[in-house]
Each structure stands twice: as C-alpha cells, then as structure tokens.
Design a protein around this motif. Sequence first.
Motif, PDB file in Angstrom:
ATOM      1  N   GLY A 158       0.859  -1.137  -0.002  1.00  0.00           N
ATOM      2  CA  GLY A 158       0.194   0.127  -0.065  1.00  0.00           C
ATOM      3  C   GLY A 158       0.770   1.212  -0.083  1.00  0.00           C
ATOM      4  N   LYS A 159       2.072   1.121  -0.228  1.00  0.00           N
ATOM      5  CA  LYS A 159       3.053   2.430  -0.067  1.00  0.00           C
ATOM      6  C   LYS A 159       3.848   2.363  -1.285  1.00  0.00           C
ATOM      7  CE  LYS A 159       3.118   2.791   5.044  1.00  0.00           C
ATOM      8  NZ  LYS A 159       4.210   2.844   5.927  1.00  0.00           N
ATOM      9  N   GLU A 160       4.238   3.329  -1.438  1.00  0.00           N
ATOM     10  CA  GLU A 160       5.269   3.701  -2.656  1.00  0.00           C
ATOM     11  C   GLU A 160       6.623   3.176  -2.360  1.00  0.00           C
ATOM     12  OE1 GLU A 160       3.145   7.665  -4.580  1.00  0.00           O
ATOM     13  OE2 GLU A 160       5.145   7.598  -3.938  1.00  0.00           O
ATOM     14  N   ARG A 161       7.264   3.059  -3.600  1.00  0.00           N
ATOM     15  CA  ARG A 161       8.678   2.378  -3.248  1.00  0.00           C
ATOM     16  C   ARG A 161       9.517   3.564  -2.755  1.00  0.00           C
ATOM     17  NH1 ARG A 161      11.496  -1.102  -8.042  1.00  0.00           N
ATOM     18  NH2 ARG A 161       9.472  -2.191  -7.440  1.00  0.00           N
ATOM     19  N   GLU A 162      10.449   3.518  -1.887  1.00  0.00           N
ATOM     20  CA  GLU A 162      11.271   4.542  -1.312  1.00  0.00           C
ATOM     21  C   GLU A 162      12.589   4.048  -1.356  1.00  0.00           C
ATOM     22  OE1 GLU A 162      10.106   5.296   2.851  1.00  0.00           O
ATOM     23  OE2 GLU A 162      10.518   3.272   3.329  1.00  0.00           O
ATOM     24  N   LEU A 163      13.666   4.946  -1.221  1.00  0.00           N
ATOM     25  CA  LEU A 163      14.925   4.755  -1.192  1.00  0.00           C
ATOM     26  C   LEU A 163      15.570   4.502   0.257  1.00  0.00           C
ATOM     27  CD1 LEU A 163      18.134   4.721  -2.491  1.00  0.00           C
ATOM     28  CD2 LEU A 163      18.091   7.286  -2.021  1.00  0.00           C
ATOM     29  N   VAL A 164      16.149   3.426   0.416  1.00  0.00           N
ATOM     30  CA  VAL A 164      16.389   3.249   1.835  1.00  0.00           C
ATOM     31  C   VAL A 164      18.118   3.512   2.039  1.00  0.00           C
ATOM     32  CG1 VAL A 164      17.017   1.250   3.470  1.00  0.00           C
ATOM     33  CG2 VAL A 164      15.047   1.180   1.827  1.00  0.00           C
ATOM     34  N   ALA A 165      18.838   3.403   0.880  1.00  0.00           N
ATOM     35  CA  ALA A 165      20.416   3.577   0.984  1.00  0.00           C
ATOM     36  C   ALA A 165      20.905   3.539  -0.316  1.00  0.00           C
ATOM     37  CB  ALA A 165      21.090   2.734   1.976  1.00  0.00           C
ATOM     38  N   GLY A 166      21.867   4.343  -0.542  1.00  0.00           N
ATOM     39  CA  GLY A 166      22.488   4.410  -1.884  1.00  0.00           C
ATOM     40  C   GLY A 166      24.029   4.638  -1.693  1.00  0.00           C
ATOM     41  N   ILE A 167      24.830   4.249  -2.632  1.00  0.00           N
ATOM     42  CA  ILE A 167      26.322   4.164  -2.598  1.00  0.00           C
ATOM     43  C   ILE A 167      26.712   4.670  -3.935  1.00  0.00           C
ATOM     44  CG2 ILE A 167      26.455   1.718  -2.559  1.00  0.00           C
ATOM     45  CD1 ILE A 167      29.061   1.956  -0.880  1.00  0.00           C
ATOM     46  N   GLY A 168      27.600   5.685  -4.064  1.00  0.00           N
ATOM     47  CA  GLY A 168      28.050   6.121  -5.154  1.00  0.00           C
ATOM     48  C   GLY A 168      29.188   5.074  -5.552  1.00  0.00           C
ATOM     49  N   SER A 169      29.947   5.488  -6.795  1.00  0.00           N
ATOM     50  CA  SER A 169      31.058   4.409  -7.132  1.00  0.00           C
ATOM     51  C   SER A 169      32.440   4.700  -6.406  1.00  0.00           C
ATOM     52  CB  SER A 169      31.523   4.862  -8.490  1.00  0.00           C
ATOM     53  OG  SER A 169      31.644   6.377  -8.833  1.00  0.00           O
ATOM     54  N   SER A 170      32.406   6.039  -5.718  1.00  0.00           N
ATOM     55  CA  SER A 170      33.575   6.260  -4.938  1.00  0.00           C
ATOM     56  C   SER A 170      33.299   5.924  -3.317  1.00  0.00           C
ATOM     57  CB  SER A 170      33.811   7.783  -4.942  1.00  0.00           C
ATOM     58  OG  SER A 170      32.655   8.630  -4.365  1.00  0.00           O
ATOM     59  N   GLY A 171      32.076   5.286  -3.244  1.00  0.00           N
ATOM     60  CA  GLY A 171      31.883   4.722  -1.840  1.00  0.00           C
ATOM     61  C   GLY A 171      31.140   5.829  -1.111  1.00  0.00           C
ATOM     62  N   SER A 172      30.571   7.144  -1.587  1.00  0.00           N
ATOM     63  CA  SER A 172      29.660   8.026  -0.853  1.00  0.00           C
ATOM     64  C   SER A 172      28.306   7.313  -0.563  1.00  0.00           C
ATOM     65  CB  SER A 172      29.674   9.453  -1.370  1.00  0.00           C
ATOM     66  OG  SER A 172      29.007   8.912  -2.719  1.00  0.00           O
ATOM     67  N   THR A 173      27.754   7.472   0.523  1.00  0.00           N
ATOM     68  CA  THR A 173      26.570   6.990   1.139  1.00  0.00           C
ATOM     69  C   THR A 173      25.515   7.878   1.377  1.00  0.00           C
ATOM     70  OG1 THR A 173      27.326   6.684   3.327  1.00  0.00           O
ATOM     71  CG2 THR A 173      27.856   4.877   1.707  1.00  0.00           C
ATOM     72  N   ASP A 174      24.168   7.518   1.295  1.00  0.00           N
ATOM     73  CA  ASP A 174      23.022   8.338   1.660  1.00  0.00           C
ATOM     74  C   ASP A 174      22.110   7.398   2.211  1.00  0.00           C
ATOM     75  OD1 ASP A 174      20.732  10.142  -0.121  1.00  0.00           O
ATOM     76  OD2 ASP A 174      21.503  10.598   1.995  1.00  0.00           O
ATOM     77  N   TYR A 175      21.506   7.740   3.447  1.00  0.00           N
ATOM     78  CA  TYR A 175      20.337   7.153   3.789  1.00  0.00           C
ATOM     79  C   TYR A 175      19.135   7.863   4.194  1.00  0.00           C
ATOM     80  CZ  TYR A 175      24.374   3.857   5.247  1.00  0.00           C
ATOM     81  OH  TYR A 175      25.488   3.201   5.032  1.00  0.00           O
ATOM     82  N   ALA A 176      17.961   6.931   3.936  1.00  0.00           N
ATOM     83  CA  ALA A 176      16.582   7.573   4.424  1.00  0.00           C
ATOM     84  C   ALA A 176      16.732   7.692   6.083  1.00  0.00           C
ATOM     85  CB  ALA A 176      15.707   6.472   4.280  1.00  0.00           C
ATOM     86  N   ASP A 177      16.104   8.855   6.410  1.00  0.00           N
ATOM     87  CA  ASP A 177      16.361   9.252   7.870  1.00  0.00           C
ATOM     88  C   ASP A 177      15.955   7.933   8.827  1.00  0.00           C
ATOM     89  OD1 ASP A 177      15.091  12.742   7.254  1.00  0.00           O
ATOM     90  OD2 ASP A 177      17.078  11.696   7.304  1.00  0.00           O
ATOM     91  N   SER A 178      14.789   7.368   8.265  1.00  0.00           N
ATOM     92  CA  SER A 178      14.109   6.166   9.060  1.00  0.00           C
ATOM     93  C   SER A 178      15.279   4.991   9.436  1.00  0.00           C
ATOM     94  CB  SER A 178      13.030   5.446   8.651  1.00  0.00           C
ATOM     95  OG  SER A 178      13.294   5.030   7.208  1.00  0.00           O
ATOM     96  N   VAL A 179      16.253   5.107   8.544  1.00  0.00           N
ATOM     97  CA  VAL A 179      17.271   3.810   8.926  1.00  0.00           C
ATOM     98  C   VAL A 179      18.576   4.091   9.244  1.00  0.00           C
ATOM     99  CG1 VAL A 179      15.691   2.433   7.255  1.00  0.00           C
ATOM    100  CG2 VAL A 179      18.106   3.849   6.455  1.00  0.00           C
ATOM    101  N   LYS A 180      18.944   5.541   9.208  1.00  0.00           N
ATOM    102  CA  LYS A 180      19.908   5.956   9.648  1.00  0.00           C
ATOM    103  C   LYS A 180      20.618   5.463  11.059  1.00  0.00           C
ATOM    104  CE  LYS A 180      20.441  10.402   7.028  1.00  0.00           C
ATOM    105  NZ  LYS A 180      20.236  11.992   7.083  1.00  0.00           N
ATOM    106  N   GLY A 181      21.961   5.162  11.264  1.00  0.00           N
ATOM    107  CA  GLY A 181      22.245   4.429  12.549  1.00  0.00           C
ATOM    108  C   GLY A 181      21.918   3.106  12.674  1.00  0.00           C
ATOM    109  N   ARG A 182      21.019   2.495  11.758  1.00  0.00           N
ATOM    110  CA  ARG A 182      20.726   1.045  11.826  1.00  0.00           C
ATOM    111  C   ARG A 182      21.016   0.118  10.710  1.00  0.00           C
ATOM    112  NH1 ARG A 182      15.423  -0.585  12.023  1.00  0.00           N
ATOM    113  NH2 ARG A 182      14.841   1.314  10.677  1.00  0.00           N
TER     114      ARG A 182
END
Length: 119
Positions: A41-65
């Motif tokens: 019932g929900k839309e697809r959302e980004l959880v985490a991403g990683i660039g080719s150089s290793g830079s990362t990004d996280y959804a607020d809901s999963v940061k730290g976990r």
Amino acid sequence: VQLQASGGGLVQPGESLRLSCAASGSIFSIGAMGWYRQAPGKERELVAGIGSSGSTDYADSVKGRFTISRDNAKNTVYLQMNSLKPEDTAVYYCNANIKRARTPWYDVWGQGTQVTVSS
C-alpha cells in the motif's frame, strides 16, 4: 545484465539481516548502487545509496541502523540491517546504474527480496 538479490527472510524485532545483490552480465562499469523498499500500500522508497567512490546516503528512518557497502571486484552491493523494526517490513529491491560497452548508462533493478520483521 541482471541483478540477483538475496538475504531476505523473517526475523524478530531487534534482530539483523544482511542483503546482497550481485550484478552479472556484460558490464563495462557500475555507477551508483542502491536499495529501495516497498511496503504494502505504499510507494517504493530509497533506503540507502552508494556512489562509485563509496559515498553513501540513507533514509532518515534507517540512519544508524542500516549500512550499505559495495565490493566493486564482485559487482555486489550489500545492506546490513541491524535493530530491525516491524515498520522495516517490505520487499527490498536493489538498483544499479550500469554501463555496457557502446551504450549509455541505464538503471537495472533486481527481482526483490522479502523482509518481514515480526514477533
């Protein structure tokens, strides 16, 4: 080119899972890779991403976990999920930006793996 995801399952709250996603086929280069999820019932959302150089990004809901990582030699991206909560229950999809020889960059999606967190 295919992405094969694995590692999903049923766990209790507070437990951990590690997802893997391997790219195979005729690959010239892989750019950004990521994990998305879609709950019923929900839309697809980004959880985490990683660039080719290793830079990362996280959804607020999963940061730290959750921790995303990649092994470029194996064309594989991982998602280590700790302290899982029932609200993390979803189908998890991996994604990669791929370049083959003599083609532009394009996105490839894995088949999805179910993660269920329940007591």
